[in-house]
Design a protein around this motif. Sequence first.
Motif, PDB file in Angstrom:
ATOM      1  N   LEU A  58      94.083  13.572  64.509  1.00  0.00           N
ATOM      2  CA  LEU A  58      95.417  13.028  64.772  1.00  0.00           C
ATOM      3  C   LEU A  58      95.550  11.579  64.318  1.00  0.00           C
ATOM      4  CD1 LEU A  58      96.133  14.542  68.305  1.00  0.00           C
ATOM      5  CD2 LEU A  58      97.182  15.199  66.123  1.00  0.00           C
ATOM      6  N   LEU A  59      94.476  10.814  64.497  1.00  0.00           N
ATOM      7  CA  LEU A  59      94.522   9.399  64.133  1.00  0.00           C
ATOM      8  C   LEU A  59      94.294   9.176  62.637  1.00  0.00           C
ATOM      9  CD1 LEU A  59      92.483   7.917  67.131  1.00  0.00           C
ATOM     10  CD2 LEU A  59      94.962   7.810  66.792  1.00  0.00           C
ATOM     11  N   GLY A  60      93.539  10.074  62.011  1.00  0.00           N
ATOM     12  CA  GLY A  60      93.125   9.850  60.627  1.00  0.00           C
ATOM     13  C   GLY A  60      93.937  10.564  59.581  1.00  0.00           C
ATOM     14  N   THR A  61      94.738  11.560  59.958  1.00  0.00           N
ATOM     15  CA  THR A  61      95.549  12.290  58.984  1.00  0.00           C
ATOM     16  C   THR A  61      96.674  11.378  58.471  1.00  0.00           C
ATOM     17  OG1 THR A  61      95.108  14.350  60.167  1.00  0.00           O
ATOM     18  CG2 THR A  61      96.942  14.366  58.652  1.00  0.00           C
ATOM     19  N   PRO A  62      97.004  11.439  57.184  1.00  0.00           N
ATOM     20  CA  PRO A  62      96.588  12.394  56.159  1.00  0.00           C
ATOM     21  C   PRO A  62      95.455  11.900  55.265  1.00  0.00           C
ATOM     22  CG  PRO A  62      98.486  11.209  55.365  1.00  0.00           C
ATOM     23  CD  PRO A  62      98.162  10.630  56.724  1.00  0.00           C
ATOM     24  N   TRP A  63      94.782  10.805  55.657  1.00  0.00           N
ATOM     25  CA  TRP A  63      93.754  10.249  54.790  1.00  0.00           C
ATOM     26  C   TRP A  63      92.524  11.142  54.759  1.00  0.00           C
ATOM     27  CZ3 TRP A  63      96.527   7.103  58.246  1.00  0.00           C
ATOM     28  CH2 TRP A  63      97.462   6.263  57.616  1.00  0.00           C
ATOM     29  N   LEU A  64      91.962  11.283  53.580  1.00  0.00           N
ATOM     30  CA  LEU A  64      90.821  12.174  53.378  1.00  0.00           C
ATOM     31  C   LEU A  64      89.644  11.838  54.291  1.00  0.00           C
ATOM     32  CD1 LEU A  64      89.435  14.455  51.853  1.00  0.00           C
ATOM     33  CD2 LEU A  64      88.826  12.805  50.062  1.00  0.00           C
ATOM     34  N   PRO A  65      89.248  10.556  54.463  1.00  0.00           N
ATOM     35  CA  PRO A  65      88.110  10.274  55.353  1.00  0.00           C
ATOM     36  C   PRO A  65      88.342  10.752  56.782  1.00  0.00           C
ATOM     37  CG  PRO A  65      88.572   8.369  53.975  1.00  0.00           C
ATOM     38  CD  PRO A  65      89.698   9.319  53.767  1.00  0.00           C
ATOM     39  N   GLY A  66      89.578  10.624  57.281  1.00  0.00           N
ATOM     40  CA  GLY A  66      89.875  11.090  58.635  1.00  0.00           C
ATOM     41  C   GLY A  66      89.764  12.596  58.757  1.00  0.00           C
ATOM     42  N   VAL A  67      90.301  13.307  57.770  1.00  0.00           N
ATOM     43  CA  VAL A  67      90.224  14.765  57.776  1.00  0.00           C
ATOM     44  C   VAL A  67      88.776  15.218  57.639  1.00  0.00           C
ATOM     45  CG1 VAL A  67      90.929  16.865  56.570  1.00  0.00           C
ATOM     46  CG2 VAL A  67      92.555  14.988  56.866  1.00  0.00           C
TER      47      VAL A  67
END
Length: 405
Positions: free
Chosen positions: A293-302
């Motif tokens: 939830l905090l990292g989307t949509p960035w690839l490292p978060g996903v």
Amino acid sequence: MTGIPARMIWALGVTQIIGYGTLYYSFGTLAPAMAATFGWSEAWLFGLLSASLLVGGLVAPFAGRLADRHGAGQLMGWGSLAATLALVLAALAPSGIVFAAGLVAIEVASAFVLYATAFAALAQASPREAPRRITHLTLIAGFASTLFWPITGALHEMLSWREVYLIYAATNLLVCVPIHFWLARGQRLRSAGRRDAPATVALLPPERQRGTLLLMLAGFALVGFVSSAVTVHMVPMLSALGAGAAVTAATLLFGPAQVLSRLLNLQFGRGLSQPMLALIGALALPIGLAVLLLGTPWLPGVAAFAILFGLGNGLYSIVSGTLPLVLFGSVGYGRRLGLISAARLIASSAAPFAFSLVAGAATTGIAVAAAAAIGVVAVGIFGLLWWVARAPAGDQASRALTSEA
């Protein structure tokens, strides 16, 4: 006493990869086309899956008792044959009613061929070796999602969902059926050549077992709910959160993360009790969803989400087999695995439909947040279970059985 041969682990590993890949992980990828074929909404289709999982959960305790009575290998042989026929029925269904019957049959067959029965087969071969061998088996089978999500997607680009299911039916028939009956034959030969393997002792005294069993079933039910909701909806969930470009990376990382959890358990898990491993596995799931939830949509978060959720899911697969064996011993192990499967499947039967319903009524982000909140409750339950298992009456047995696991 003869131990568990490596060929048995590898053979079971192959059938678990195929079983989970064809009977479980393929559904989410093929669901949109299935729904379109019968003129259903996807929410309705996932509701049908939920009902099918419920039926499978109700059958699971019966499957566990049969495994105790007749041997898990023979049960898996007939189960994989039933899985073949169920996939064919769903693939050739001329109407939605027949397809629904096929989907129910798939989930019923799953109760006889997936982890619970495979774990029982290992315990019947050698109760003392079983906890560590369960880790080895889940290490191999952890590649099911990594292999079958992209395989199913690639096949579906060329073929209809019906043709994909027919290919998967043939795979079960030509690979799993012969392997399972071969394992059943080996089980009969071992039983004829020696006395039964000695049972392992229970960690907990009899007066503490009933309450602890109920607590454990509640924890596994909630973890199963979270795991089912997220894994079934993995691809559409990430797309709805705006991480469509990272879907491939997430699906490729999820399976290896499950495998990594098993490697870490093999290397460093000897010093941890099974209740502690269960607590760690439960904790990784809501943390992973929070990161999503905090990292989307960035690839490292996903990517971090896929790794954390895969780690938690991988540990969960291990402890669902090792925890009841350590806490309650090997006598009646198949029955307890059946109860765990029932609790998990009954709870998770509502998960795909509930997640789809919440996502449709509100947003996918709210559905993910709700799943994370349920995961937090599971963490509390496994924390309490860890505290119960640390009571003085079980300390000496706990240390002994931890070293075995």
